[in-house]
Motif scaffolding. Structure first.
Motif, PDB file in Angstrom:
ATOM      1  N   ARG A 101     -40.676  -9.939 -24.337  1.00  0.00           N
ATOM      2  CA  ARG A 101     -39.375  -9.663 -25.105  1.00  0.00           C
ATOM      3  C   ARG A 101     -38.900  -8.137 -24.743  1.00  0.00           C
ATOM      4  NH1 ARG A 101     -41.990 -12.782 -29.752  1.00  0.00           N
ATOM      5  NH2 ARG A 101     -40.842 -14.868 -29.773  1.00  0.00           N
ATOM      6  N   ARG A 102     -39.951  -7.331 -24.670  1.00  0.00           N
ATOM      7  CA  ARG A 102     -39.406  -5.848 -24.476  1.00  0.00           C
ATOM      8  C   ARG A 102     -39.016  -5.479 -23.240  1.00  0.00           C
ATOM      9  NH1 ARG A 102     -44.481  -2.386 -23.050  1.00  0.00           N
ATOM     10  NH2 ARG A 102     -43.960  -3.011 -21.084  1.00  0.00           N
ATOM     11  N   ASP A 103     -39.336  -6.188 -22.224  1.00  0.00           N
ATOM     12  CA  ASP A 103     -38.931  -6.179 -20.880  1.00  0.00           C
ATOM     13  C   ASP A 103     -37.906  -7.078 -20.363  1.00  0.00           C
ATOM     14  OD1 ASP A 103     -40.807  -4.049 -20.811  1.00  0.00           O
ATOM     15  OD2 ASP A 103     -42.418  -4.899 -19.607  1.00  0.00           O
ATOM     16  N   PHE A 104     -37.480  -7.987 -21.066  1.00  0.00           N
ATOM     17  CA  PHE A 104     -36.564  -9.064 -20.525  1.00  0.00           C
ATOM     18  C   PHE A 104     -35.335  -8.626 -20.040  1.00  0.00           C
ATOM     19  CE2 PHE A 104     -32.972 -12.069 -21.062  1.00  0.00           C
ATOM     20  CZ  PHE A 104     -33.703 -13.184 -20.723  1.00  0.00           C
ATOM     21  N   ARG A 105     -34.933  -9.082 -18.795  1.00  0.00           N
ATOM     22  CA  ARG A 105     -33.573  -8.581 -17.990  1.00  0.00           C
ATOM     23  C   ARG A 105     -32.753  -9.741 -18.168  1.00  0.00           C
ATOM     24  NH1 ARG A 105     -36.040  -5.908 -12.465  1.00  0.00           N
ATOM     25  NH2 ARG A 105     -37.420  -4.212 -13.573  1.00  0.00           N
ATOM     26  N   PRO A 106     -31.617  -9.758 -18.743  1.00  0.00           N
ATOM     27  CA  PRO A 106     -30.731 -10.851 -18.686  1.00  0.00           C
ATOM     28  C   PRO A 106     -30.404 -11.332 -17.167  1.00  0.00           C
ATOM     29  CG  PRO A 106     -29.884  -9.221 -20.280  1.00  0.00           C
ATOM     30  CD  PRO A 106     -31.035  -8.733 -19.313  1.00  0.00           C
ATOM     31  N   SER A 107     -30.171 -12.768 -17.192  1.00  0.00           N
ATOM     32  CA  SER A 107     -29.963 -13.207 -15.909  1.00  0.00           C
ATOM     33  C   SER A 107     -28.640 -14.331 -16.285  1.00  0.00           C
ATOM     34  CB  SER A 107     -30.997 -14.167 -15.318  1.00  0.00           C
ATOM     35  OG  SER A 107     -31.128 -15.158 -16.320  1.00  0.00           O
ATOM     36  N   PRO A 108     -28.008 -14.745 -14.978  1.00  0.00           N
ATOM     37  CA  PRO A 108     -26.908 -15.695 -15.096  1.00  0.00           C
ATOM     38  C   PRO A 108     -27.071 -16.977 -16.148  1.00  0.00           C
ATOM     39  CG  PRO A 108     -26.963 -14.993 -13.047  1.00  0.00           C
ATOM     40  CD  PRO A 108     -28.375 -14.716 -13.662  1.00  0.00           C
ATOM     41  N   ASP A 109     -28.521 -17.205 -16.220  1.00  0.00           N
ATOM     42  CA  ASP A 109     -28.690 -18.401 -16.998  1.00  0.00           C
ATOM     43  C   ASP A 109     -29.327 -18.018 -18.348  1.00  0.00           C
ATOM     44  OD1 ASP A 109     -28.230 -20.249 -14.748  1.00  0.00           O
ATOM     45  OD2 ASP A 109     -30.289 -19.763 -14.063  1.00  0.00           O
ATOM     46  N   LEU A 110     -29.531 -16.943 -18.659  1.00  0.00           N
ATOM     47  CA  LEU A 110     -30.278 -16.541 -20.051  1.00  0.00           C
ATOM     48  C   LEU A 110     -29.970 -15.180 -20.372  1.00  0.00           C
ATOM     49  CD1 LEU A 110     -32.243 -17.993 -22.022  1.00  0.00           C
ATOM     50  CD2 LEU A 110     -34.225 -16.807 -20.971  1.00  0.00           C
ATOM     51  N   ALA A 111     -29.174 -15.272 -21.441  1.00  0.00           N
ATOM     52  CA  ALA A 111     -28.741 -13.720 -21.887  1.00  0.00           C
ATOM     53  C   ALA A 111     -29.886 -13.195 -22.738  1.00  0.00           C
ATOM     54  CB  ALA A 111     -27.459 -13.814 -22.632  1.00  0.00           C
ATOM     55  N   GLU A 112     -30.574 -13.886 -23.465  1.00  0.00           N
ATOM     56  CA  GLU A 112     -31.679 -13.208 -24.344  1.00  0.00           C
ATOM     57  C   GLU A 112     -32.968 -13.906 -24.161  1.00  0.00           C
ATOM     58  OE1 GLU A 112     -30.159 -13.506 -28.283  1.00  0.00           O
ATOM     59  OE2 GLU A 112     -28.444 -12.157 -28.092  1.00  0.00           O
ATOM     60  N   PRO A 113     -34.103 -13.303 -24.640  1.00  0.00           N
ATOM     61  CA  PRO A 113     -35.550 -13.737 -24.416  1.00  0.00           C
ATOM     62  C   PRO A 113     -35.248 -15.202 -25.240  1.00  0.00           C
ATOM     63  CG  PRO A 113     -35.690 -11.400 -25.100  1.00  0.00           C
ATOM     64  CD  PRO A 113     -34.087 -11.856 -25.157  1.00  0.00           C
ATOM     65  N   TYR A 114     -36.129 -16.153 -24.552  1.00  0.00           N
ATOM     66  CA  TYR A 114     -36.412 -17.476 -25.320  1.00  0.00           C
ATOM     67  C   TYR A 114     -37.682 -17.913 -25.158  1.00  0.00           C
ATOM     68  CZ  TYR A 114     -35.603 -22.001 -27.061  1.00  0.00           C
ATOM     69  OH  TYR A 114     -35.503 -23.297 -27.676  1.00  0.00           O
ATOM     70  N   VAL A 115     -38.564 -17.959 -26.026  1.00  0.00           N
ATOM     71  CA  VAL A 115     -39.796 -18.313 -26.173  1.00  0.00           C
ATOM     72  C   VAL A 115     -40.249 -19.439 -26.566  1.00  0.00           C
ATOM     73  CG1 VAL A 115     -42.263 -17.494 -27.354  1.00  0.00           C
ATOM     74  CG2 VAL A 115     -40.674 -15.935 -26.060  1.00  0.00           C
ATOM     75  N   MET A 116     -41.090 -20.313 -25.947  1.00  0.00           N
ATOM     76  CA  MET A 116     -41.684 -21.730 -26.500  1.00  0.00           C
ATOM     77  C   MET A 116     -43.164 -21.308 -26.392  1.00  0.00           C
ATOM     78  SD  MET A 116     -40.941 -25.675 -25.311  1.00  0.00           S
ATOM     79  CE  MET A 116     -41.219 -25.726 -23.776  1.00  0.00           C
ATOM     80  N   VAL A 117     -43.990 -22.087 -27.427  1.00  0.00           N
ATOM     81  CA  VAL A 117     -45.146 -21.886 -27.561  1.00  0.00           C
ATOM     82  C   VAL A 117     -45.796 -23.128 -27.778  1.00  0.00           C
ATOM     83  CG1 VAL A 117     -47.234 -20.620 -28.608  1.00  0.00           C
ATOM     84  CG2 VAL A 117     -45.095 -19.450 -28.389  1.00  0.00           C
ATOM     85  N   ALA A 118     -47.085 -23.374 -27.193  1.00  0.00           N
ATOM     86  CA  ALA A 118     -47.818 -24.542 -27.135  1.00  0.00           C
ATOM     87  C   ALA A 118     -48.673 -24.384 -27.998  1.00  0.00           C
ATOM     88  CB  ALA A 118     -48.433 -25.161 -25.670  1.00  0.00           C
TER      89      ALA A 118
END
Length: 327
Positions: A201-218
């Protein structure tokens, strides 16, 4: 209610066949679709008698044909086992067959001894070292940006949602740098969970596909009408974990009452450690455990793992889990 998804290993049960394993996985995917689970992922493992998902893209094609709307994907493809071009073709094919439904979760761990490396004709440890470059090449093959000297057909321009999987800080760093959604395998490797999510979350860089961090945990999730019933169901998976960690993997065994109490202290400690990313019990117990875990992780989505010897018991577990979280 937090979105829920399903992770399946296509378990082969003691006394069962491969045909039965695939039929049970399809029935589970169909139940997940009916119950409103967001995605159904299959994990790639090789040369394991108890896991039948090695030809992951083939299994996903079978599931996709027999479902209608649930997203299907890999949780994950171990990219060092393959070339980026092969995976672009395979998942480009899936995307053409099942438009708008395909996820491509990528992992780095070679997870293989010398016998499997020889069988795959790969130096998997060296391939793991080039994993970031291979992920970038794979994305370019799918998106066309940058344009490469060769096009994958199918593959080029395919609507495939790429995910980074991980159980350490490496995957978190790469997912953040590339602007990919991140799935953390806490169900079997919880040690670096909090640090990895914070780094992502701290280092996330937006990309064309994803503007904000998205986390899924198993998480390992097994729900039954009673706590005792769920613990009994979960003993099959517990046996598999212990056998795997002690170098004796095999097919999924039937449940054993009081299994944990029969174990030596180190094995009990191992299962207790994994338990921090589990929800095993009656609906109220599962609801509370998932709630605590979501509060801890801030996850946008939970993907539930957990094999049961009786396939119908896992379907029932999915039903009870949805009902518990909706209440």
């Amino acid at each position: 209610m937090i979105p829920l998804s399903v992770l399946d290993l296509v378990p082969v049960r003691e006394g069962g066949t491969l045909e039965q394993a695939f039929a049970a996985t399809v029935a589970l995917a169909q139940a997940a679709e009916r119950l409103g689970y967001r995605r159904f992922w299959v994990a790639e493992h090789h040369a394991m008698d108890g896991i039948a998902g090695g030809a992951t893209s083939v299994v996903l094609a079978h599931i996709g044909t027999l479902t209608r709307s649930i997203r299907i994907g890999s949780g994950g493809i171990m990219l060092p086992n393959h070339t980026p071009f092969q995976i672009a073709e395979q998942f480009g094919t899936l995307a053409a067959m099942f438009p708008g439904r395909v996820d491509l979760g990528l992992g780095r761990a070679p997870g293989a001894g010398p016998e499997l490396q020889r069988a795959l004709r790969k130096d998997l440890h060296r391939a793991a070292e080039t994993f970031p470059q291979d992920v970038a090449e794979l994305r370019a093959l799918l998106t066309g940006e940058p344009e490469l000297a060769i096009r994958a057909t199918p593959g080029h321009g395919a609507d495939v949602a790429m995910w980074m999987l991980g159980s350490s800080l490496f995957g978190a760093q790469l997912a953040a740098m590339m602007g990919l959604p991140y799935a953390f395998a806490a169900h079997f490797a919880p040690d670096h969970l909090d640090t990895a999510l914070a780094l992502y979350r701290r280092d996330f860089r937006p990309s064309p596909d994803l503007a904000e961090p998205y986390v899924m945990v198993a998480m390992s999730v097994i729900c039954d009408e009673t706590d005792a019933g769920a613990e009994l169901l979960a003993s099959s998976q517990a046996q598999s974990f212990v056998r795997l960690r002690t170098g004796n993997p095999g097919k999924l065994p039937p449940p054993v009452a009081g299994y944990r109490d029969s174990l030596p202290a180190p094995a009990q400690a191992m299962l207790a450690h994994l338990g921090q990313a589990s929800a095993i019990g009656a609906p109220a117990t599962v609801r509370e455990a998932i709630g605590r875990f979501v509060e801890r992780t801030g996850a946008e989505e939970i993907i539930v793992s957990g094999s049961t010897f009786d396939p119908e018991a896992r379907i029932r577990s999915l039903e009870l889990t949805v009902d518990a979280l909706a209440s």
